[in-house]
Scaffold this motif. Structure first.
Motif, PDB file in Angstrom:
ATOM      1  N   TRP A 168      -5.158 -49.052 -32.422  1.00 44.50           N
ATOM      2  CA  TRP A 168      -5.989 -49.773 -33.387  1.00 44.50           C
ATOM      3  C   TRP A 168      -7.074 -48.853 -33.908  1.00 44.50           C
ATOM      4  O   TRP A 168      -7.458 -47.896 -33.249  1.00 44.50           O
ATOM      5  CB  TRP A 168      -6.691 -50.961 -32.742  1.00 44.50           C
ATOM      6  CG  TRP A 168      -5.857 -52.117 -32.303  1.00 44.50           C
ATOM      7  CD1 TRP A 168      -4.517 -52.294 -32.474  1.00 44.50           C
ATOM      8  CD2 TRP A 168      -6.327 -53.262 -31.596  1.00 44.50           C
ATOM      9  NE1 TRP A 168      -4.136 -53.482 -31.920  1.00 44.50           N
ATOM     10  CE2 TRP A 168      -5.218 -54.096 -31.376  1.00 44.50           C
ATOM     11  CE3 TRP A 168      -7.571 -53.658 -31.132  1.00 44.50           C
ATOM     12  CZ2 TRP A 168      -5.323 -55.315 -30.707  1.00 44.50           C
ATOM     13  CZ3 TRP A 168      -7.680 -54.868 -30.464  1.00 44.50           C
ATOM     14  CH2 TRP A 168      -6.558 -55.688 -30.266  1.00 44.50           C
TER      15      TRP A 168
ATOM     16  N   THR B 150     -20.414 -41.230 -38.105  1.00 43.05           N
ATOM     17  CA  THR B 150     -19.090 -41.806 -38.330  1.00 43.05           C
ATOM     18  C   THR B 150     -18.147 -40.728 -38.861  1.00 43.05           C
ATOM     19  O   THR B 150     -16.965 -40.717 -38.521  1.00 43.05           O
ATOM     20  CB  THR B 150     -19.143 -42.999 -39.308  1.00 43.05           C
ATOM     21  OG1 THR B 150     -19.765 -42.588 -40.526  1.00 43.05           O
ATOM     22  CG2 THR B 150     -19.900 -44.171 -38.712  1.00 43.05           C
TER      23      THR B 150
ATOM     24  N   TYR C 273      -8.449 -48.597 -29.221  1.00 43.52           N
ATOM     25  CA  TYR C 273      -9.019 -47.557 -30.087  1.00 43.52           C
ATOM     26  C   TYR C 273      -8.739 -46.178 -29.495  1.00 43.52           C
ATOM     27  O   TYR C 273      -8.324 -45.255 -30.201  1.00 43.52           O
ATOM     28  CB  TYR C 273     -10.535 -47.715 -30.249  1.00 43.52           C
ATOM     29  CG  TYR C 273     -11.017 -48.991 -30.893  1.00 43.52           C
ATOM     30  CD1 TYR C 273     -10.211 -49.757 -31.718  1.00 43.52           C
ATOM     31  CD2 TYR C 273     -12.307 -49.434 -30.671  1.00 43.52           C
ATOM     32  CE1 TYR C 273     -10.684 -50.928 -32.301  1.00 43.52           C
ATOM     33  CE2 TYR C 273     -12.794 -50.593 -31.250  1.00 43.52           C
ATOM     34  CZ  TYR C 273     -11.971 -51.340 -32.067  1.00 43.52           C
ATOM     35  OH  TYR C 273     -12.449 -52.502 -32.625  1.00 43.52           O
TER      36      TYR C 273
ATOM     37  N   PRO D 122     -11.096 -49.315 -35.477  1.00 42.45           N
ATOM     38  CA  PRO D 122     -12.151 -50.316 -35.618  1.00 42.45           C
ATOM     39  C   PRO D 122     -12.478 -50.584 -37.076  1.00 42.45           C
ATOM     40  O   PRO D 122     -12.331 -49.698 -37.931  1.00 42.45           O
ATOM     41  CB  PRO D 122     -13.337 -49.685 -34.904  1.00 42.45           C
ATOM     42  CG  PRO D 122     -13.087 -48.217 -34.974  1.00 42.45           C
ATOM     43  CD  PRO D 122     -11.599 -48.052 -34.947  1.00 42.45           C
ATOM     44  N   LYS D 123     -12.919 -51.795 -37.344  1.00 45.19           N
ATOM     45  CA  LYS D 123     -13.427 -52.117 -38.677  1.00 45.19           C
ATOM     46  C   LYS D 123     -14.742 -51.385 -38.861  1.00 45.19           C
ATOM     47  O   LYS D 123     -15.367 -50.916 -37.901  1.00 45.19           O
ATOM     48  CB  LYS D 123     -13.614 -53.625 -38.819  1.00 45.19           C
ATOM     49  CG  LYS D 123     -12.292 -54.364 -38.823  1.00 45.19           C
ATOM     50  CD  LYS D 123     -12.481 -55.823 -39.102  1.00 45.19           C
ATOM     51  CE  LYS D 123     -11.112 -56.487 -39.131  1.00 45.19           C
ATOM     52  NZ  LYS D 123     -11.201 -57.900 -39.439  1.00 45.19           N
ATOM     53  N   LEU D 124     -15.187 -51.304 -40.096  1.00 46.89           N
ATOM     54  CA  LEU D 124     -16.364 -50.523 -40.438  1.00 46.89           C
ATOM     55  C   LEU D 124     -17.597 -50.909 -39.626  1.00 46.89           C
ATOM     56  O   LEU D 124     -18.299 -50.035 -39.102  1.00 46.89           O
ATOM     57  CB  LEU D 124     -16.668 -50.632 -41.931  1.00 46.89           C
ATOM     58  CG  LEU D 124     -17.857 -49.824 -42.439  1.00 46.89           C
ATOM     59  CD1 LEU D 124     -17.667 -48.339 -42.151  1.00 46.89           C
ATOM     60  CD2 LEU D 124     -18.067 -50.062 -43.916  1.00 46.89           C
ATOM     61  N   ASP D 125     -17.873 -52.195 -39.474  1.00 52.64           N
ATOM     62  CA  ASP D 125     -19.067 -52.604 -38.741  1.00 52.64           C
ATOM     63  C   ASP D 125     -19.007 -52.160 -37.284  1.00 52.64           C
ATOM     64  O   ASP D 125     -20.013 -51.732 -36.707  1.00 52.64           O
ATOM     65  CB  ASP D 125     -19.293 -54.121 -38.843  1.00 52.64           C
ATOM     66  CG  ASP D 125     -18.168 -54.948 -38.256  1.00 52.64           C
ATOM     67  OD1 ASP D 125     -16.983 -54.549 -38.369  1.00 52.64           O
ATOM     68  OD2 ASP D 125     -18.461 -56.014 -37.685  1.00 52.64           O
ATOM     69  N   LYS D 126     -17.837 -52.194 -36.675  1.00 51.01           N
ATOM     70  CA  LYS D 126     -17.669 -51.734 -35.295  1.00 51.01           C
ATOM     71  C   LYS D 126     -17.774 -50.217 -35.218  1.00 51.01           C
ATOM     72  O   LYS D 126     -18.361 -49.668 -34.284  1.00 51.01           O
ATOM     73  CB  LYS D 126     -16.337 -52.200 -34.717  1.00 51.01           C
ATOM     74  CG  LYS D 126     -16.197 -53.704 -34.629  1.00 51.01           C
ATOM     75  CD  LYS D 126     -17.205 -54.309 -33.675  1.00 51.01           C
ATOM     76  CE  LYS D 126     -16.960 -55.803 -33.534  1.00 51.01           C
ATOM     77  NZ  LYS D 126     -18.008 -56.463 -32.767  1.00 51.01           N
TER      78      LYS D 126
END
Length: 73
Positions: free
Chosen positions: A40, A58, A35, A42-46
Motif C-alpha cells: 500500500w 515527503t 506501507y 499512504p494517502k497524502l495526509d498520512k
C-alpha cells in the motif's frame, strides 16, 4: 530506493518500532506494515504525518531527493 524501503530504513534509523511510529501517526499497525512491504501507499495526509514524525521531507520518502530535511524558505 523504493518508498517502502526508504520508510523502513528511516523508521529503523530513528530507533522506532512499527507499533510506536504507527501510533504516533494515528495509522494502524497493519497499514504501516503494508506501507513497509510495498503493498500500500499512504494517502497524502498520512504521508505528511509520517514525514513529520520521522523528521524527514515527503520528497525524501518518495525518493525525489536525497535531502532528508525540509528546507524552510
Amino acid at each position: 530506493m523504493s518508498f517502502a524501503k526508504r520508510l523502513k530504513a528511516t523508521r529503523k534509523a530513528a530507533g522506532l518500532s512499527q507499533e510506536t511510529i504507527s501510533g504516533l501517526c494515528e495509522i494502524s499497525r497493519r497499514a504501516w506494515s503494508k506501507y513497509e512491504s510495498g503493498q500500500w501507499m499512504p494517502k497524502l495526509d498520512k504521508l505528511v504525518k509520517i514525514a513529520d514524525h520521522l523528521a524527514v521531507s515527503t520528497d525524501f520518502l518518495l525518493g525525489r531527493t536525497e535531502e532528508h530535511k525540509n528546507i524552510n524558505v
